[in-house]
Enzyme design. Structure first.
Site, PDB file in Angstrom:
ATOM      1  N   VAL A 114      -1.245 -10.137  34.493  1.00  0.00           N
ATOM      2  CA  VAL A 114      -0.673  -9.038  33.713  1.00  0.00           C
ATOM      3  C   VAL A 114       0.837  -9.218  33.730  1.00  0.00           C
ATOM      4  CG1 VAL A 114      -2.548  -7.383  34.007  1.00  0.00           C
ATOM      5  CG2 VAL A 114      -0.730  -7.484  35.711  1.00  0.00           C
ATOM      6  N   SER A 115       1.498  -8.687  32.726  1.00  0.00           N
ATOM      7  CA  SER A 115       2.935  -8.921  32.564  1.00  0.00           C
ATOM      8  C   SER A 115       3.815  -8.057  33.445  1.00  0.00           C
ATOM      9  CB  SER A 115       3.335  -8.713  31.107  1.00  0.00           C
ATOM     10  OG  SER A 115       2.650  -9.629  30.291  1.00  0.00           O
ATOM     11  N   THR A 116       3.357  -6.859  33.793  1.00  0.00           N
ATOM     12  CA  THR A 116       4.197  -5.964  34.578  1.00  0.00           C
ATOM     13  C   THR A 116       3.410  -5.390  35.744  1.00  0.00           C
ATOM     14  OG1 THR A 116       3.623  -3.971  33.352  1.00  0.00           O
ATOM     15  CG2 THR A 116       5.464  -5.277  32.495  1.00  0.00           C
TER      16      THR A 116
END
Length: 185
Positions: free
Chosen positions: A8-10
Site C-alpha cells: 500500500v502507498s501510505t
C-alpha cells in the site's frame, strides 16, 4: 512455492484485502511494504525476491503493486524469468507460467522498448532543430567576451584575481579557466 507480496502507498491504507487474497491463492509466505511504488528501495519486496527459487511463483494482488512504470515491471519480470521464477497477478489474470502470460509480457516488453526508442528519436530531432536555429546545448557561459576583456584589463592593472572574480560574479577557478595565469601579463 507461492510467495506473496502486497503493498500500500501510505501508512493510512490497509493491506487486509491484498493479504486475504494472497492467502486464499495459496501463498506459503507473505511479504509487504507500506510505501510508494515509485521508491526503488522496498524491504518487503527485497525479502520476497531473496526467498524465490527456481520454479517458485511471485504472486501479487495487482501488477501495480510491484511498480508504477511499465519499464520497472518489465525489468522485474525479466529478472524473475532469468531465475526461473514465474509471476502471477490475481486481479489482472496474468500468469507468466502459462504461454498466454508469457506472450502478454513479450508484448509489454516490445511496447516499452518502442517507447524508449521513440523518446530517443524525439530527443534527437529536437536537438537537431535547436542546432539549426543556432542554439547550443548546456549551460550559458558565465564569462562573456566583455567579461573576459574586463578581467584582462583589471588583472593587467594589478587588481588581485579574487577581487576581479568577485566583481565579475564568477569564482576564481572560473576566472583562471578563461584567462590562464600565463596570459595575464
Amino acid at each position: 512455492m507461492l510467495i506473496g507480496y502486497a503493498r500500500v502507498s501510505t501508512l493510512d491504507q490497509h493491506l487486509d484485502l491484498q493479504m486475504d487474497a494472497l492467502t486464499q491463492a495459496g501463498c506459503h509466505r507473505l511479504f509487504d511494504d507500506k510505501m510508494s511504488g515509485s521508491r526503488a528501495e522496498r524491504p518487503g519486496l527485497a525479502k520476497a525476491l531473496d526467498m524465490l527459487r527456481e520454479g517458485d511463483t511471485l504472486v501479487v494482488w495487482k501488477l501495480d503493486r510491484l511498480g508504477r512504470s511499465v519499464k520497472r515491471l518489465v525489468d522485474l519480470v525479466g529478472q524473475l524469468h532469468r531465475q526461473g521464477v514465474h509471476l502471477k497477478s490475481l486481479t489482472d489474470a496474468i500468469d507468466t507460467g502459462t504461454p498466454s502470460g508469457r506472450f502478454f509480457f513479450h508484448v509489454m516488453t516490445s511496447l516499452a522498448e518502442m517507447e524508449r526508442e521513440l523518446t530517443a528519436e524525439r530527443t534527437r530531432a529536437g536537438l537537431e532543430v535547436a542546432r539549426q536555429l543556432g542554439r547550443k546545448g548546456g549551460r550559458k557561459r558565465k564569462m562573456t567576451d566583455s567579461k573576459i576583456a574586463s578581467a584582462k584589463k583589471l588583472l593587467a592593472s594589478g587588481v588581485p584575481p579574487r577581487d576581479v572574480a568577485k566583481n565579475l560574479g564568477v569564482s576564481v577557478p572560473t576566472l583562471y579557466r578563461w584567462i590562464p595565469a600565463s596570459s595575464q601579463a
